[in-house]
Design a protein around this motif. Structure first.
Motif, PDB file in Angstrom:
ATOM      1  N   ALA A   1       0.854  -1.182   0.000  1.00 59.34           N
ATOM      2  CA  ALA A   1       0.000   0.000   0.000  1.00 59.34           C
ATOM      3  C   ALA A   1       0.889   1.230   0.000  1.00 59.34           C
ATOM      4  O   ALA A   1       2.108   1.142   0.133  1.00 59.34           O
ATOM      5  CB  ALA A   1      -0.924   0.005   1.218  1.00 59.34           C
ATOM      6  N   ASP A   2       0.255   2.386  -0.156  1.00 57.50           N
ATOM      7  CA  ASP A   2       0.936   3.664  -0.019  1.00 57.50           C
ATOM      8  C   ASP A   2       0.570   4.252   1.337  1.00 57.50           C
ATOM      9  O   ASP A   2      -0.614   4.517   1.604  1.00 57.50           O
ATOM     10  CB  ASP A   2       0.523   4.631  -1.129  1.00 57.50           C
ATOM     11  N   VAL A   3       1.573   4.440   2.198  1.00 56.05           N
ATOM     12  CA  VAL A   3       1.353   4.971   3.535  1.00 56.05           C
ATOM     13  C   VAL A   3       1.645   6.466   3.513  1.00 56.05           C
ATOM     14  O   VAL A   3       2.752   6.899   3.161  1.00 56.05           O
ATOM     15  CB  VAL A   3       2.248   4.266   4.570  1.00 56.05           C
ATOM     16  N   LEU A   4       0.647   7.270   3.890  1.00 56.35           N
ATOM     17  CA  LEU A   4       0.774   8.718   3.849  1.00 56.35           C
ATOM     18  C   LEU A   4       1.409   9.222   5.137  1.00 56.35           C
ATOM     19  O   LEU A   4       1.021   8.826   6.228  1.00 56.35           O
ATOM     20  CB  LEU A   4      -0.604   9.365   3.654  1.00 56.35           C
ATOM     21  N   THR A   5       2.394  10.098   5.004  1.00 53.15           N
ATOM     22  CA  THR A   5       3.032  10.730   6.152  1.00 53.15           C
ATOM     23  C   THR A   5       2.899  12.244   6.021  1.00 53.15           C
ATOM     24  O   THR A   5       2.390  12.757   5.018  1.00 53.15           O
ATOM     25  CB  THR A   5       4.525  10.347   6.243  1.00 53.15           C
ATOM     26  N   SER A   6       3.382  12.951   7.027  1.00 52.90           N
ATOM     27  CA  SER A   6       3.254  14.414   7.020  1.00 52.90           C
ATOM     28  C   SER A   6       4.099  15.053   5.920  1.00 52.90           C
ATOM     29  O   SER A   6       3.800  16.160   5.463  1.00 52.90           O
ATOM     30  CB  SER A   6       3.657  14.978   8.381  1.00 52.90           C
ATOM     31  N   ASN A   7       5.157  14.345   5.485  1.00 53.03           N
ATOM     32  CA  ASN A   7       6.066  14.922   4.501  1.00 53.03           C
ATOM     33  C   ASN A   7       6.078  14.206   3.158  1.00 53.03           C
ATOM     34  O   ASN A   7       6.896  14.520   2.295  1.00 53.03           O
ATOM     35  CB  ASN A   7       7.502  14.944   5.051  1.00 53.03           C
ATOM     36  N   GLY A   8       5.198  13.223   2.974  1.00 58.06           N
ATOM     37  CA  GLY A   8       5.216  12.514   1.703  1.00 58.06           C
ATOM     38  C   GLY A   8       4.459  11.198   1.751  1.00 58.06           C
ATOM     39  O   GLY A   8       3.558  11.003   2.576  1.00 58.06           O
ATOM     40  N   VAL A   9       4.857  10.295   0.866  1.00 61.56           N
ATOM     41  CA  VAL A   9       4.197   8.995   0.733  1.00 61.56           C
ATOM     42  C   VAL A   9       5.252   7.897   0.725  1.00 61.56           C
ATOM     43  O   VAL A   9       6.238   7.965  -0.013  1.00 61.56           O
ATOM     44  CB  VAL A   9       3.381   8.913  -0.585  1.00 61.56           C
ATOM     45  N   GLN A  10       5.038   6.871   1.566  1.00 64.41           N
ATOM     46  CA  GLN A  10       5.906   5.703   1.589  1.00 64.41           C
ATOM     47  C   GLN A  10       5.247   4.614   0.740  1.00 64.41           C
ATOM     48  O   GLN A  10       4.215   4.059   1.113  1.00 64.41           O
ATOM     49  CB  GLN A  10       6.122   5.201   3.019  1.00 64.41           C
ATOM     50  N   GLN A  11       5.807   4.330  -0.424  1.00 67.79           N
ATOM     51  CA  GLN A  11       5.280   3.281  -1.303  1.00 67.79           C
ATOM     52  C   GLN A  11       5.895   1.945  -0.900  1.00 67.79           C
ATOM     53  O   GLN A  11       7.119   1.778  -0.963  1.00 67.79           O
ATOM     54  CB  GLN A  11       5.597   3.582  -2.759  1.00 67.79           C
ATOM     55  N   ILE A  12       5.049   0.992  -0.492  1.00 72.59           N
ATOM     56  CA  ILE A  12       5.517  -0.315  -0.029  1.00 72.59           C
ATOM     57  C   ILE A  12       4.941  -1.377  -0.959  1.00 72.59           C
ATOM     58  O   ILE A  12       3.723  -1.497  -1.100  1.00 72.59           O
ATOM     59  CB  ILE A  12       5.075  -0.592   1.416  1.00 72.59           C
ATOM     60  N   ARG A  13       5.812  -2.149  -1.596  1.00 71.54           N
ATOM     61  CA  ARG A  13       5.394  -3.229  -2.483  1.00 71.54           C
ATOM     62  C   ARG A  13       6.008  -4.533  -1.985  1.00 71.54           C
ATOM     63  O   ARG A  13       7.235  -4.664  -1.899  1.00 71.54           O
ATOM     64  CB  ARG A  13       5.853  -2.952  -3.926  1.00 71.54           C
ATOM     65  N   LEU A  14       5.143  -5.501  -1.669  1.00 76.50           N
ATOM     66  CA  LEU A  14       5.568  -6.774  -1.094  1.00 76.50           C
ATOM     67  C   LEU A  14       5.032  -7.911  -1.952  1.00 76.50           C
ATOM     68  O   LEU A  14       3.833  -7.954  -2.254  1.00 76.50           O
ATOM     69  CB  LEU A  14       5.040  -6.922   0.339  1.00 76.50           C
ATOM     70  N   ASP A  15       5.894  -8.838  -2.345  1.00 75.58           N
ATOM     71  CA  ASP A  15       5.476 -10.039  -3.069  1.00 75.58           C
ATOM     72  C   ASP A  15       5.598 -11.234  -2.145  1.00 75.58           C
ATOM     73  O   ASP A  15       6.639 -11.429  -1.499  1.00 75.58           O
ATOM     74  CB  ASP A  15       6.338 -10.255  -4.308  1.00 75.58           C
ATOM     75  N   TYR A  16       4.548 -12.046  -2.092  1.00 74.20           N
ATOM     76  CA  TYR A  16       4.508 -13.203  -1.203  1.00 74.20           C
ATOM     77  C   TYR A  16       4.269 -14.490  -1.992  1.00 74.20           C
ATOM     78  O   TYR A  16       3.477 -14.514  -2.940  1.00 74.20           O
ATOM     79  CB  TYR A  16       3.372 -13.071  -0.186  1.00 74.20           C
ATOM     80  N   ALA A  17       4.929 -15.567  -1.564  1.00 78.06           N
ATOM     81  CA  ALA A  17       4.563 -16.927  -1.974  1.00 78.06           C
ATOM     82  C   ALA A  17       3.641 -17.473  -0.890  1.00 78.06           C
ATOM     83  O   ALA A  17       4.008 -17.483   0.292  1.00 78.06           O
ATOM     84  CB  ALA A  17       5.802 -17.792  -2.117  1.00 78.06           C
ATOM     85  N   GLU A  18       2.448 -17.925  -1.290  1.00 80.11           N
ATOM     86  CA  GLU A  18       1.411 -18.274  -0.323  1.00 80.11           C
ATOM     87  C   GLU A  18       0.947 -19.721  -0.486  1.00 80.11           C
ATOM     88  O   GLU A  18       0.902 -20.249  -1.597  1.00 80.11           O
ATOM     89  CB  GLU A  18       0.199 -17.351  -0.496  1.00 80.11           C
ATOM     90  N   LEU A  19       0.554 -20.307   0.633  1.00 83.69           N
ATOM     91  CA  LEU A  19      -0.020 -21.660   0.655  1.00 83.69           C
ATOM     92  C   LEU A  19      -1.359 -21.619   1.391  1.00 83.69           C
ATOM     93  O   LEU A  19      -1.423 -21.830   2.607  1.00 83.69           O
ATOM     94  CB  LEU A  19       0.924 -22.638   1.349  1.00 83.69           C
ATOM     95  N   PRO A  20      -2.460 -21.340   0.678  1.00 84.36           N
ATOM     96  CA  PRO A  20      -3.790 -21.438   1.289  1.00 84.36           C
ATOM     97  C   PRO A  20      -4.337 -22.869   1.185  1.00 84.36           C
ATOM     98  O   PRO A  20      -3.987 -23.611   0.262  1.00 84.36           O
ATOM     99  CB  PRO A  20      -4.649 -20.489   0.458  1.00 84.36           C
ATOM    100  N   ILE A  21      -5.186 -23.236   2.126  1.00 84.86           N
ATOM    101  CA  ILE A  21      -5.985 -24.459   2.023  1.00 84.86           C
ATOM    102  C   ILE A  21      -7.441 -24.049   2.200  1.00 84.86           C
ATOM    103  O   ILE A  21      -7.845 -23.606   3.277  1.00 84.86           O
ATOM    104  CB  ILE A  21      -5.598 -25.508   3.074  1.00 84.86           C
ATOM    105  N   LEU A  22      -8.225 -24.170   1.137  1.00 87.10           N
ATOM    106  CA  LEU A  22      -9.612 -23.729   1.154  1.00 87.10           C
ATOM    107  C   LEU A  22     -10.551 -24.914   1.348  1.00 87.10           C
ATOM    108  O   LEU A  22     -10.343 -25.988   0.780  1.00 87.10           O
ATOM    109  CB  LEU A  22      -9.963 -23.025  -0.160  1.00 87.10           C
ATOM    110  N   PHE A  23     -11.577 -24.692   2.142  1.00 82.05           N
ATOM    111  CA  PHE A  23     -12.642 -25.674   2.342  1.00 82.05           C
ATOM    112  C   PHE A  23     -13.880 -25.129   1.644  1.00 82.05           C
ATOM    113  O   PHE A  23     -14.461 -24.131   2.070  1.00 82.05           O
ATOM    114  CB  PHE A  23     -12.878 -25.905   3.835  1.00 82.05           C
ATOM    115  N   ASN A  24     -14.249 -25.790   0.537  1.00 83.71           N
ATOM    116  CA  ASN A  24     -15.325 -25.306  -0.328  1.00 83.71           C
ATOM    117  C   ASN A  24     -16.639 -26.012  -0.032  1.00 83.71           C
ATOM    118  O   ASN A  24     -16.684 -27.253   0.016  1.00 83.71           O
ATOM    119  CB  ASN A  24     -14.974 -25.567  -1.802  1.00 83.71           C
ATOM    120  N   LEU A  25     -17.691 -25.242   0.152  1.00 85.84           N
ATOM    121  CA  LEU A  25     -19.053 -25.779   0.202  1.00 85.84           C
ATOM    122  C   LEU A  25     -19.692 -25.471  -1.139  1.00 85.84           C
ATOM    123  O   LEU A  25     -19.870 -24.304  -1.507  1.00 85.84           O
ATOM    124  CB  LEU A  25     -19.850 -25.145   1.333  1.00 85.84           C
ATOM    125  N   ARG A  26     -20.005 -26.515  -1.892  1.00 90.82           N
ATOM    126  CA  ARG A  26     -20.511 -26.352  -3.253  1.00 90.82           C
ATOM    127  C   ARG A  26     -21.994 -26.735  -3.314  1.00 90.82           C
ATOM    128  O   ARG A  26     -22.434 -27.672  -2.659  1.00 90.82           O
ATOM    129  CB  ARG A  26     -19.704 -27.221  -4.227  1.00 90.82           C
TER     130      ARG A  26
END
Length: 207
Positions: A78-103
């Protein structure tokens, strides 16, 4: 973080027991991610748009229930707003979700579904730039320290069309991070929040 990875390893091993009596399918996922941070006032954070891509394995012991482990790479930040500017933060993640689906099958072709499940993630890249209103500030001086790991809850819904062995699907989901990823005293409650809209194409492997 290690204990969460061990818990997920145990869960994946237990899933192998379900496969023997399940319909099995696999697919590719691509989506758009709208990401922000919890723990800060919404007035101080602007969301950022990124992408999500990965693969999934769906195990359906019954027509109405399935377990879906996934491997995803997701752009967060996200872009975090400060009193003197903007801190641009970009994070890439490798993720392992396990979903339980009700169909809820409609005939043998249309499968609306809702789902919930946990995820664990590890940060694979990070970029931060500080855009200051002041001329004499280094763009990197205000970097926010971010932990390597993340975990949380995924929930959402969607629909799948099963045409013979071809699967076409779409989902909307929300990733609610429960781990404080900020290590700075100024950002102790920083947590990932991500909304994604995803498309999926897959194939039935075992019917």
């Amino acid at each position: 973080m290690k204990k969460y990875i061990i818990a997920f390893a145990i869960a994946f091993c237990s899933i192998s027991g379900v496969m023997a009596q399940s319909s099995v399918s696999a697919g590719f996922i691509y989506g758009l991610a709208n990401s922000t941070f919890g723990g800060l006032s919404s007035d101080n954070v602007d969301p950022t748009v990124g992408s999500r891509l990965g693969v999934s394995l769906n195990l359906a012991p019954t027509p109405t229930f399935s377990i879906e482990p996934q491997f995803l790479v997701t752009n967060k930040g996200a872009d975090v707003l400060t009193s003197n500017g903007v801190q641009q933060i970009r994070l890439d993640y490798a993720e392992l979700p396990i979903l339980f689906n009700l169909r809820l099958p409609i005939g043998e072709t249309i499968y609306p579904k809702v789902f919930i499940g946990p995820y664990v993630a590890t940060r694979i890249s990070e970029e931060q730039v500080y855009l200051s209103n002041l001329d004499d500030v280094d763009p990197q001086y205000n970097d926010i320290s971010v932990k390597d790991g993340d975990m949380g809850i995924v929930f959402g819904g969607g629909i799948e069309l099963i045409l013979n062995r071809l699967i076409i699907g779409a989902t909307a989901r929300y990733d609610y991070g429960v781990v404080r990823i900020g290590t700075s005293e100024f950002t102790p409650d920083l947590k990932n929040r991500v909304f994604t809209v995803n498309g999926k194409i897959g194939f039935v492997l075992i019917q």
